[in-house]
Design a protein around this motif. Structure first.
Motif, short mmCIF file in Angstrom:
data_model
loop_
_atom_site.label_atom_id
_atom_site.label_comp_id
_atom_site.label_asym_id
_atom_site.label_seq_id
_atom_site.Cartn_x
_atom_site.Cartn_y
_atom_site.Cartn_z
N GLY A 273 -68.41 13.41 -33.20
CA GLY A 273 -67.17 13.64 -32.48
C GLY A 273 -66.16 12.51 -32.61
O GLY A 273 -65.12 12.54 -31.95
N VAL A 274 -66.45 11.53 -33.47
CA VAL A 274 -65.58 10.37 -33.63
C VAL A 274 -64.75 10.51 -34.89
O VAL A 274 -65.27 10.62 -36.00
N ARG A 275 -63.44 10.48 -34.72
CA ARG A 275 -62.50 10.64 -35.82
C ARG A 275 -62.37 9.34 -36.62
O ARG A 275 -62.50 8.24 -36.08
N GLY A 276 -62.10 9.47 -37.90
CA GLY A 276 -61.68 8.33 -38.71
C GLY A 276 -60.19 8.47 -38.98
O GLY A 276 -59.75 9.46 -39.56
N GLY A 277 -59.40 7.52 -38.54
CA GLY A 277 -57.96 7.61 -38.73
C GLY A 277 -57.25 8.02 -37.46
O GLY A 277 -57.88 8.31 -36.43
N PRO A 278 -55.91 8.06 -37.47
CA PRO A 278 -55.13 8.34 -36.27
C PRO A 278 -55.24 9.79 -35.83
O PRO A 278 -55.45 10.69 -36.63
N ASP A 279 -55.10 10.01 -34.55
CA ASP A 279 -55.02 11.35 -34.00
C ASP A 279 -53.72 11.99 -34.51
O ASP A 279 -52.64 11.41 -34.35
N PRO A 280 -53.80 13.18 -35.12
CA PRO A 280 -52.58 13.81 -35.63
C PRO A 280 -51.50 13.98 -34.56
O PRO A 280 -50.31 13.97 -34.87
N GLU A 281 -51.91 14.12 -33.31
CA GLU A 281 -50.94 14.29 -32.24
C GLU A 281 -50.12 13.02 -31.99
O GLU A 281 -49.10 13.05 -31.30
N SER A 282 -50.58 11.90 -32.54
CA SER A 282 -49.89 10.62 -32.30
C SER A 282 -48.82 10.32 -33.34
O SER A 282 -48.07 9.35 -33.18
N LEU A 283 -48.75 11.10 -34.40
CA LEU A 283 -47.80 10.79 -35.46
C LEU A 283 -46.37 11.14 -35.04
O LEU A 283 -46.12 12.24 -34.56
N ASP A 284 -45.49 10.20 -35.21
CA ASP A 284 -44.08 10.45 -34.95
C ASP A 284 -43.25 9.74 -36.02
O ASP A 284 -43.76 8.91 -36.78
N LEU A 285 -41.97 10.08 -36.07
CA LEU A 285 -41.10 9.52 -37.10
C LEU A 285 -40.88 8.03 -36.91
O LEU A 285 -40.70 7.29 -37.89
N GLU A 286 -40.88 7.57 -35.68
CA GLU A 286 -40.65 6.16 -35.43
C GLU A 286 -41.76 5.29 -36.03
O GLU A 286 -41.49 4.23 -36.60
N THR A 287 -42.99 5.76 -35.92
CA THR A 287 -44.12 4.96 -36.38
C THR A 287 -44.54 5.31 -37.80
O THR A 287 -44.91 4.42 -38.59
N TYR A 288 -44.48 6.59 -38.15
CA TYR A 288 -45.03 7.04 -39.43
C TYR A 288 -43.97 7.61 -40.38
O TYR A 288 -44.31 8.05 -41.48
N GLY A 289 -42.73 7.60 -39.98
CA GLY A 289 -41.71 8.14 -40.85
C GLY A 289 -41.32 7.14 -41.93
O GLY A 289 -41.06 5.97 -41.66
N PHE A 290 -41.34 7.55 -43.16
CA PHE A 290 -40.87 6.73 -44.28
C PHE A 290 -40.30 7.67 -45.34
O PHE A 290 -40.75 8.80 -45.48
N ALA A 291 -39.34 7.17 -46.05
CA ALA A 291 -38.66 8.01 -47.04
C ALA A 291 -39.53 8.20 -48.27
O ALA A 291 -40.19 7.27 -48.74
N ILE A 292 -39.53 9.41 -48.78
CA ILE A 292 -40.20 9.73 -50.04
C ILE A 292 -39.16 9.59 -51.15
O ILE A 292 -38.18 10.35 -51.19
N PRO A 293 -39.32 8.64 -52.05
CA PRO A 293 -38.31 8.46 -53.10
C PRO A 293 -38.28 9.64 -54.07
O PRO A 293 -39.30 10.29 -54.31
N ASP A 294 -37.08 9.89 -54.60
CA ASP A 294 -36.95 10.96 -55.59
C ASP A 294 -37.57 10.57 -56.92
O ASP A 294 -37.92 11.40 -57.72
#
Length: 294
Positions: A273-294
């Motif tokens: 029952g133990v996840r590896g990595g962040p809880d998907p519900e915690s992802l937001d643009l402020e913390t995880y948002g980054f531009a994908i280059p063309d």
């Protein structure tokens, strides 16, 4: 090594290989050779994502391999920065250009954008348009919880074909898998042999688990092969990652045996029952948002 990949049928009738190569954290300079080794060794499914920053190298591998495009199932994912309707359509075009293909077999939303879920909905509606236009053969999501799945489906028309989630013997997410199954959504397992679990500092290692190692001895297989067989016997799709040709070949050599129902249950029982990595519900643009280059 046997080279017969099993196929699974998505809820829209599209057939896809059950086992594929994942390229998460594959360095760009190593990705092309890994894709070529996989395809020339029998793989027909390649999974990447805009956020992996290696779509171009995947595309080069597709071109170099001794396999025609029509025989390869190519899937990639849109990152949360590009959610929204128009921005998602643009991101799709960027991924196609990087991959050097004129259609995708599967396009996924990489994560839920929980605090701005309306943008997730709009991105999925863009995916629906692309599906209707024939530019992608199937669409789906990744890391959506049961409640998020229900919310998305209540506001869109096409039931996702796939929900790509973290699944391995130490974190098997039975409730989420049941939600997928309820709607005939295929569970596709990322980190299928538990790499994300150990990477995040958890002490127990699935590759060393006595139950899995003992089954490996019984079938003359490695622990990784036993785990991949467990995914296939459950009816999941799995996308193990490697850049080593010998490991890529080893991961594919799982079609000459099957686990019994009791053996599958014994691996099921290893769930922590133990996840590896962040809880998907915690992802937001402020913390995880980054531009994908063309």
């Amino acid at each position: 090594m046997t080279s017969t990949n099993s196929l699974v049928t998505l809820n829209n009738g599209v057939r896809m290989p059950a086992l594929g190569l994942g390229v998460f954290q594959s360095k760009p300079e190593e990705t092309t050779d890994a894709v070529v080794a996989a395809l020339n060794g029998g793989y027909r499914l390649i999974d990447t994502a805009a956020a992996y920053m290696n779509e171009r190298e995947v595309g080069e591998g597709l071109r170099r391999a001794e396999v025609g495009r029509a025989d390869i199932f190519v899937e990639t994912k849109i990152w949360i920065t590009d959610y929204g309707f128009d921005s998602a359509l643009r991101a799709f075009d960027v991924s196609l250009r990087k991959l050097g293909v004129d259609y995708l077999d599967l396009w996924l939303l990489h994560q839920p954008l929980a605090k701005e879920f309306d943008k997730t909905i709009e991105a999925y509606k863009a995916a629906e348009r692309l599906l209707a236009e024939g530019r992608v053969r199937a669409i789906g999501v990744s890391n959506l919880t049961p409640s998020r799945l229900e919310l998305l489906m209540s506001q869109t028309e096409v039931v996702p074909a796939v929900n790509q989630i973290q699944v391995h013997p130490y974190y098997s997410q039975p409730d989420l898998r049941a939600a997928n199954r309820k709607h005939d959504i295929l569970t596709q397992s990322w980190s299928p042999i538990g790499g994300a679990y150990t990477y995040r500092g958890n002490e127990r290692k699935p590759l060393l688990d006595p139950v899995i190692v003992a089954l490996g001895r019984k079938y003359s297989k490695t622990a990784a092969q036993v785990m991949l067989r467990w995914h296939l016997d459950h009816g999941f799709s799995a996308i193990p990652k490697s850049v080593k040709p010998e490991r890529i070949a080893e991961n594919f050599d799982v079609f000459d045996f099957s686990l019994t129902a009791e053996e599958i249950a014994s691996i099921d029982a290893l769930d922590t029952g133990v996840r590896g990595g962040p809880d998907p519900e915690s992802l937001d643009l402020e913390t995880y948002g980054f531009a994908i280059p063309d």
